[in-house]
Design a protein around this motif. Structure first.
Motif: not given
Length: 431
Positions: A329-330, A335-347
């Protein structure tokens, strides 16, 4: 007294209280699909290998459609994409039991499962994208960091809880009604709640002044091929491998025990600790960086999975499943928190659906491979595969340390911002 300015309001003020239960239930059809297909096919044909292949077809369809759906949502908005998908997916799920029990050829089963995967709405990925956009568009800057952390923890916990409830519902319906009942239930939930999720007002709120038309600027697709993003895709693939191999090896183990219908119920136990720990991640201090959380919790997962692999009785397996949940779970939250921080503009929708698709594909492929191993060698050999997946998730956490270090040295761009600071993705979601 005048009402507070929009940016001074909390997230729930912007979403409304109805949003979260609707978004949660909209996750359930996706959580029930792979388990329901596996349970139905194994019950109808007696073949774990065919059940694994059929559930793999669901994952393959999901991974083919996922990035395309995410790109369409980023360009057109969620309503225009999710409403037709939910309706088509509901119809395909309703038809699947008829295909299974009609004595159709195996290729018909696989094709039907592939179409179910192609039409999967992936409400979880859409909810994350929607929340990221709302936080960035509508919340005041002083609220964003804490709200972002809590929201990502909640979203992952909701996923984990859905993946707990999904298999439990599958097990209950299959045990007390019939093997086809879980798929029929998923069809009803998809028809009602995915449509309600798609039509909820937050689908517009997340897009700011552009309403349902999507963001004004979208980064090129090649931005998704950067190392900081790819390592997350690989890691979610590893977690999907863990889920698929654990479920299928557990199914094979319980089949040897003469109680295959209880496999889904036992699998659901893993998610209890997983959901609780996923929520608890929100209270961890910001100085406990996401990269270190990844290593810690994936390490816990690997050690617990070793215990699962070595277990030879139902009580021992049950205990190990509960402990495994404390790690997975953690890890997903991270992983999804990191994905939120690394999301390209508008993606944001694209990257969330890519991660979701990677996890679903891995889950299904691992189910197919594990099913074949279980049928040809035995459940004991199949129970080694979850350990391989857990160790891979930990190893990718080490790779992530190298990727972050190189990114910090190379530049101070958004991709190189430390993972514990969520300001960059919030800008990316709204710029």
């Amino acid at each position: 007294m005048s009402a507070p300015a929009p940016r001074d309001r909390s997230l729930i003020d912007h979403t409304g209280r109805s949003y979260f239960p609707i978004a949660f239930i909209a996750r359930l059809p996706f959580a029930m699909m792979v388990v329901g297909v596996l349970t139905l096919v194994v019950s109808a044909t007696g073949s774990v290998a065919l059940g694994g292949l059929t559930s793999a077809a669901v994952g393959i369809g999901t991974v083919i459609a996922g990035p395309l759906v995410g790109d369409a949502v980023d360009r057109l908005g969620q309503r225009r994409v999710l409403v037709p998908l939910g309706l088509v997916n509901s119809a395909l799920l309703a038809a699947f039991p008829f295909v299974v029990f009609s004595g159709s050829a195996e290729w018909m089963l696989l094709l039907s499962a592939l179409l179910i995967g192609l039409s999967a709405p992936q409400a979880a990925a859409m909810s994350r994208s929607r929340m990221i956009a709302i936080i960035g568009n509508l919340l005041s800057p002083h609220r964003r960091e804490r709200t972002f952390s809590r929201t990502m923890a909640y979203e992952s916990a909701a996923d984990e809880t859905a993946f707990v409830i999904g298999p439990v519902v599958v097990g209950i319906l299959a045990s007390f009604i019939a093997p086809w009942a879980p798929i029929a239930g998923a069809a009803v939930l998809s028809f009602v709640f995915v449509t309600a999720f798609a039509l909820h007002p937050t689908a517009r709120a997340g897009a700011g002044t552009h309403a349902d038309a999507g963001p004004a600027e979208i980064a090129p697709a090649r931005e998704l091929l950067r190392a900081p993003v790819l390592v997350l895709v690989a890691a979610t693939f590893a977690v999907g491998m863990f889920f698929g191999s654990t479920l299928t090896s557990l199914t094979a183990f319980m089949e040897e025990q003469g109680d295959v219908d209880s496999a889904a119920l036992l699998y659901g136990l893993m998610g209890i600790g997983s959901a609780v720990l996923a929520l608890a991640v929100a209270v961890l201090p910001a100085r406990f960086a996401l990269r270190w959380r990844w290593l810690l919790f994936s390490g816990v997962l690997a050690v617990a999975t070793l215990g699962f692999t070595l277990s030879g009785s139902v009580p021992a397996v049950t205990v190990m499943l509960c402990i495994m949940g404390l790690g997975v779970g953690p890890t997903l939250v991270t992983l999804f928190s990191l994905a939120g921080t690394r999301s390209p503009v508008g993606r944001s929708a694209t990257i969330m659906t890519v991660l979701g698709s990677a996890m679903a594909l891995a889950q299904s492929l691992a189910a197919a491979v594990t099913g074949a191993v279980a049928e040809s060698v035995g459940a004991g050999a199949a129970m080694v595969l979850p350990l391989v997946a857990a160790v891979l998730a930990f190893a990718l956490g080490v790779v992530n340390l190298v990727v972050e270090r190189r990114a910090r040295v190379a530049s101070s761009s958004v991709a190189a911002v430390p993972a514990s600071v969520p300001a960059a993705p919030l800008r990316a979601a709204v710029e």
